[in-house]
Every structure is written in structure tokens, then in C-alpha cells.
Design an enzyme around this catalytic site. Structure first.
Site, short mmCIF file in Angstrom:
data_model
loop_
_atom_site.label_atom_id
_atom_site.label_comp_id
_atom_site.label_asym_id
_atom_site.label_seq_id
_atom_site.Cartn_x
_atom_site.Cartn_y
_atom_site.Cartn_z
CB CYS A 29 36.75 29.28 46.45
SG CYS A 29 35.87 29.87 44.99
CG ASN A 58 31.10 32.07 43.71
OD1 ASN A 58 30.05 32.66 43.57
ND2 ASN A 58 31.13 30.74 43.81
CB CYS A 71 38.24 28.30 40.03
SG CYS A 71 38.90 29.48 38.83
NE ARG A 72 40.02 27.68 45.08
CZ ARG A 72 40.68 28.33 46.01
NH1 ARG A 72 41.43 27.65 46.87
NH2 ARG A 72 40.61 29.64 46.11
CB SER A 73 33.07 27.79 45.78
OG SER A 73 33.01 29.04 45.15
CG ASP A 79 43.53 30.12 43.60
OD1 ASP A 79 43.01 29.85 42.49
OD2 ASP A 79 43.59 31.27 44.06
P1 4NP Z 1 38.60 30.49 42.98
O1 4NP Z 1 39.84 30.91 42.06
O2 4NP Z 1 38.82 31.12 44.32
O3 4NP Z 1 38.70 29.00 43.03
O4 4NP Z 1 37.37 30.98 42.28
C1 4NP Z 1 40.22 32.25 41.91
C2 4NP Z 1 39.62 33.03 40.96
C3 4NP Z 1 40.02 34.34 40.80
C4 4NP Z 1 41.03 34.86 41.59
C5 4NP Z 1 41.63 34.06 42.54
C6 4NP Z 1 41.24 32.76 42.71
N1 4NP Z 1 41.46 36.20 41.40
O5 4NP Z 1 42.43 36.61 42.07
O6 4NP Z 1 40.88 36.92 40.59
#
Ligand code: 4NP
Length: 156
Positions: free
Chosen positions: A8, A11, A13-15, A124
Site C-alpha cells: 500500500c 505500510n 494500514c491496508r497492507s 485508503d
Molecule cells: P496505508 O495508509 O497506505 O493503508 O498504510 C496510509 C498511511 C499513511 C499515509 C497514507 C496512507 N500517509 O500519508 O502518511
């Protein structure tokens, strides 16, 4: 060993949720010695951090512990190490395709290609509320079940 990498943006939340859910399914199926899972982000903002508290909470509610996972960024070697490099959304997919050597591109897909719904992107959840994390869990769980079925049929 079949190697699966979930990717993602951050790294956190989703992945990490996808990695935890998939690893749990693999262990339940008694296939931990044959299928390995990892996750990484296309971005580097959260490198070294544990998963977001909300991601940890929703997976813990379902009996899956992801607290020990730490964020890392996708590295060039990942494109040779992993048999499956699965992006959470179209943005991640494009980033991965741009970074990968041409020969590795066939191993890069959207995770929801393996799901039963028509959705293509795992949204996201970072800037949203807890409902977004529930939705992520349901989408990645559905896709993880389909992915395990696919690997059992094609790779084992
Ligand atoms: P992820 O979510 O891609 O599912 O881990 C996010 C976590 C942090 C950010 C964006 C998406 N960020 O912009 O910091």
C-alpha cells in the site's frame, strides 16, 4: 516457498492488515511452511513504525495479531524475491509497475483481482473513521481467501 508481498502507500494500514489476515489463513490451512507473506509501502514516511492503532484494533477484534509488524518501503530486490506483488489500489499498482523491471511486471497485480466483489481498490482509510478500517478488513479478507485458493490450485 511461494512468496507474497502486499503493498500500500504507508505500510501501516491496508497492507499490514492484508499480511496478517493472509498469514492467519495460511497457518489455519497448515501451509505456513509453503507460503510466506510480507508487506511494504511505496512511501517511506512510516518506515520502522508498527501498524496504525486502528488497523491493530480491527484485526485484534477478529483474533489476528499484527502488533509485531514494522513498516518498510518497497525495495528493488522485492521484484525478484516475491512471486506475487499485490497492490491495494491503482495508484500503488502504477507506482510498482514504474519501479519494476519489465520481466517482473507479470507478478504485479491488484489484490482485489482475487476477491469476489467488483471493487478494484481497497480505499485508503488513513484520514477517515473506524468504518473505513472495517471495510478494509472485509475487502482484504475476501481477497485473501481467493488468493489462497488460487495459490493452492496453481503453485502448490
Ligand atoms: P496505508 O495508509 O497506505 O493503508 O498504510 C496510509 C498511511 C499513511 C499515509 C497514507 C496512507 N500517509 O500519508 O502518511
Amino acid at each position: 516457498m511461494v512468496q507474497v508481498l502486499f503493498v500500500c502507500l504507508g505500510n501501516i494500514c491496508r497492507s499490514p492488515m492484508a499480511e496478517g489476515v493472509f498469514r492467519h489463513l495460511v497457518a489455519d490451512a497448515g501451509l505456513a511452511a509453503q507460503i510466506a507473506a510480507d508487506s511494504a509501502g511505496t512511501g517511506a514516511w512510516h518506515v520502522g513504525q508498527p501498524p496504525d492503532e486502528r488497523a491493530q484494533a480491527i484485526t485484534a477484534q477478529r483474533g489476528i495479531d499484527i502488533a509485531m509488524q514494522r513498516a518498510r518501503q518497497v525495495a528493488p530486490m522485492d521484484f525478484s524475491t516475491f512471486d506475487y506483488v499485490l497492490a491495494m489500489d491503482g495508484d500503488n499498482l502504477r507506482t510498482l509497475m514504474g519501479a519494476a523491471p519489465t520481466a517482473a511486471r507479470t507478478r504485479i497485480r491488484l489484490i482485489l483481482d482475487y476477491g469476489d466483489t467488483n471493487a478494484t481498490d481497497v480505499p485508503d482509510p488513513y484520514y477517515g473513521g473506524p468504518a473505513g478500517f472495517d471495510q478494509v478488513f472485509d475487502l482484504v479478507h475476501d481477497a485473501a481467501v481467493g488468493l489462497l485458493r488460487h495459490i493452492r490450485k496453481n503453485d502448490l
